[in-house]
Enzyme design. Sequence first.
Site, PDB file in Angstrom:
ATOM      1  N   TYR A  84      79.423  18.187   5.091  1.00 16.96           N
ATOM      2  CA  TYR A  84      80.444  17.819   4.109  1.00 16.96           C
ATOM      3  C   TYR A  84      81.741  17.647   4.879  1.00 16.96           C
ATOM      4  CZ  TYR A  84      77.429  19.402   0.268  1.00 16.96           C
ATOM      5  OH  TYR A  84      76.407  19.554  -0.630  1.00 16.96           O
ATOM      6  N   HIS A 130      72.113  14.045  -5.887  1.00 20.37           N
ATOM      7  CA  HIS A 130      72.440  15.447  -5.630  1.00 20.37           C
ATOM      8  C   HIS A 130      71.736  16.367  -6.629  1.00 20.37           C
ATOM      9  CE1 HIS A 130      75.416  17.588  -2.964  1.00 20.37           C
ATOM     10  NE2 HIS A 130      74.978  18.593  -3.694  1.00 20.37           N
ATOM     11  N   SER A 182      72.333  22.985   5.857  1.00 16.44           N
ATOM     12  CA  SER A 182      73.530  22.586   5.124  1.00 16.44           C
ATOM     13  C   SER A 182      74.792  23.203   5.713  1.00 16.44           C
ATOM     14  CB  SER A 182      73.405  23.017   3.664  1.00 16.44           C
ATOM     15  OG  SER A 182      74.619  22.798   2.963  1.00 16.44           O
ATOM     16  N   LYS A 228      73.758  10.458   2.975  1.00 19.67           N
ATOM     17  CA  LYS A 228      73.050  10.988   1.806  1.00 19.67           C
ATOM     18  C   LYS A 228      73.940  10.923   0.572  1.00 19.67           C
ATOM     19  CE  LYS A 228      70.570  15.175   0.306  1.00 19.67           C
ATOM     20  NZ  LYS A 228      71.390  15.532  -0.877  1.00 19.67           N
ATOM     21  N   THR A 256      76.961  13.805   3.723  1.00 21.00           N
ATOM     22  CA  THR A 256      76.796  13.730   2.271  1.00 21.00           C
ATOM     23  C   THR A 256      78.058  13.143   1.660  1.00 21.00           C
ATOM     24  OG1 THR A 256      75.245  15.575   2.186  1.00 21.00           O
ATOM     25  CG2 THR A 256      76.431  15.064   0.162  1.00 21.00           C
TER      26      THR A 256
END
Length: 322
Positions: free
Chosen positions: A79, A219, A55, A195, A105
Site C-alpha cells: 500500500y 478487494h 501484505s 491489484k 494495491t
Amino acid sequence: MAGASTIDLGTDILGRSSALPVVLAPTGFTRMMHHSGEASVALAAAQAGLPYALSTMGTTSIEALAAAAPDARRWFQLYIWRDRQASADFINRAAIAGFDALIVTVDTPVGGSRLRDVRNGMTIPPAPTTRTVLDAARHPRWWVNLLTTDPLEFAALSSFDGQVADLASQVFDPSVTWSDLAAIRAQWKGHLIVKGILSVEDAVRAVDNGADAVVVSNHGGRQLDRAPVPLEILPDVVNQVGGRAEVHVDGGVLSGADVAAAVGMGAHAVWIGRAYLYGLMAAGPAGVARVLELLTTEMRTTLALIGASSTDELAGRARVRP
C-alpha cells in the site's frame, strides 16, 4: 471420452512453474486466525509449489517471513503510504529479502465503510464486543491461543490502535496517480503486479506503466459495495491486455471448481484468501495444507469431468458459460 487418466494442473506464473494456477493472496490480521500466522501460510504454499504474498498490513515482517520460509516463492504487497520514504523502504527491504514480485494495491485510496468490522470490534489490537466475547467462549482453543502467544500487532505499524478503515484514511495516500506506478517500476527490478483493477481502461494504464500482471479484484467486496464482480470484468480485460501481461483474478474463490471456472474464463492465475484463512483458523499450518490439497483434488476432478487434460487446455472460454 477425452482420456482423463492423466491431468496436468501446473502452469507458469510470471516465469516460474506453479503446481496450480493459484496464488495465496495477501491478507491482514493473519495472526488473529492462528498465532503462527503468515509463516505457516508461506510454508504450506512452498510445500504445495505455489506463490505466497505478504501484505503490508500483515502481522509478520518482511525479514521474519524470509527467515521462516526461505524456500517459499515470496511476493510483497504494497500500500502506498503518505510517507513515501516508508513506501520506498518497504520496496528495498522486499528486494533485499529475496521477494521476487511486488504487488501494488490501487483500490484503497481511503478505507471503505466496513461496518461489519466496526460492529464486531475488528481492530488491532482486538476490541471484542460482548457478543464476540460470548462467541469466543464457544471456541476456547482460539481464545487461549490469542492470550498466550505474542501480542497481535501490525508488523509495519505496531503503534496503531483503531479500525482498519481509520488506518487506511490516516496512513494510505489518496493522491497516488499512474506516474507513481511508473516511479515504482523504475525502483523495483522484479516482477510488478497491480491489484485492484476493475476496468479495461485501468488495466491498459497499468500495463502501459510497467505492470507484468494485473489482478482483477474488488478487494473482496469490502471497499465499495456496488463495485462490479471481478469475474464479470475478467474476459474484457483478458481480451485487451492478455497478450501483453498476465491477467489474474480474485474474489469468492473457495473451491478448485471456482479456480477452474476462472481459468476457463481467461484468468492466468487465481488468488485465494478466505479459503486458506479458514484452514489456518481450523488447524493452523496443517489446515492450510489441507485446504490446498482440497483445491487440488477439486480442480483435478472438475477438469476430468469436463474433458480437459491440463490447465492450458482449460484456458480460453470454450468450456465455460458466463
